[in-house]
Design a protein around this motif. Structure first.
Motif, short mmCIF file in Angstrom:
data_model
loop_
_atom_site.label_atom_id
_atom_site.label_comp_id
_atom_site.label_asym_id
_atom_site.label_seq_id
_atom_site.Cartn_x
_atom_site.Cartn_y
_atom_site.Cartn_z
N ARG A 4 0.88 -1.19 0.00
CA ARG A 4 0.00 0.00 0.00
C ARG A 4 0.91 1.23 0.00
O ARG A 4 1.71 1.42 0.91
N GLU A 5 0.77 2.06 -1.03
CA GLU A 5 1.65 3.23 -1.20
C GLU A 5 0.87 4.53 -1.02
O GLU A 5 -0.18 4.73 -1.63
N TRP A 6 1.42 5.42 -0.19
CA TRP A 6 0.85 6.74 0.03
C TRP A 6 1.98 7.76 0.03
O TRP A 6 3.08 7.48 0.50
N LYS A 7 1.69 8.96 -0.52
CA LYS A 7 2.69 10.02 -0.59
C LYS A 7 2.13 11.33 -0.08
O LYS A 7 0.93 11.57 -0.13
N THR A 53 7.16 9.13 1.20
CA THR A 53 6.38 7.99 0.71
C THR A 53 6.36 6.93 1.81
O THR A 53 7.40 6.56 2.34
N ALA A 75 -7.04 7.73 1.26
CA ALA A 75 -5.98 7.86 2.26
C ALA A 75 -6.56 8.12 3.65
O ALA A 75 -7.57 8.81 3.79
N ASP A 89 -1.44 13.17 -0.68
CA ASP A 89 -2.26 12.50 -1.68
C ASP A 89 -3.52 12.04 -0.95
O ASP A 89 -3.45 11.55 0.17
N ARG A 90 -4.65 12.20 -1.58
CA ARG A 90 -5.93 11.79 -0.97
C ARG A 90 -6.26 10.34 -1.27
O ARG A 90 -7.17 9.78 -0.69
N HIS A 91 -5.52 9.77 -2.19
CA HIS A 91 -5.74 8.37 -2.58
C HIS A 91 -4.46 7.58 -2.41
O HIS A 91 -3.37 8.15 -2.44
N VAL A 92 -4.59 6.31 -2.24
CA VAL A 92 -3.44 5.41 -2.12
C VAL A 92 -3.49 4.39 -3.25
O VAL A 92 -4.54 4.16 -3.85
#
Length: 103
Positions: A4-7, A53, A75, A89-92
């Motif tokens: 799961r990637e979030w920035k 990240t 997110a 970022d609002r999405h992952v």
């Protein structure tokens, strides 16, 4: 295994403070969730700001739902994110891990 990637981006002066806060919030909460396998935090300079990240690793998508809620593409943000002038970022993104080899 699922990654799961979030920035997020923040001013350089908040970089270390936000990374510390990320450990206290997102990493701590995920690590207490069943099915969590680990996490990595990366950072780099981007246009004079810091880009952070977070990649977390999970057994299944169902395990991610236990942390993130039913819509795992949204997110999960925390109340004090604004303190770090965060541009999150609002999405992952989610990825099936095909290869997992550490040297």
């Amino acid at each position: 295994m699922i990654a799961r990637e979030w920035k997020a981006r923040c001013p350089k002066q908040h970089e270390q403070g936000f990374i510390d806060y990320l450990y206290e919030t997102g990493v701590k909460e995920t690590s207490e969730t069943e099915g969590f396998l680990g996490a990595q935090i990366f950072n780099r300079d981007l246009d004079g700001n810091a880009e952070i990240t977070l990649i977390s690793y999970w057994k299944t998508l169902e395990c991610i739902k236990a942390f993130a809620g039913e819509d795992i593409g949204i997110a999960k943000l925390y109340p004090e994110d604004d303190k770090y002038e965060l541009d999150p970022d609002r999405h992952v993104s989610h990825y099936k891990v095909v290869e997992n080899r550490w040297v």
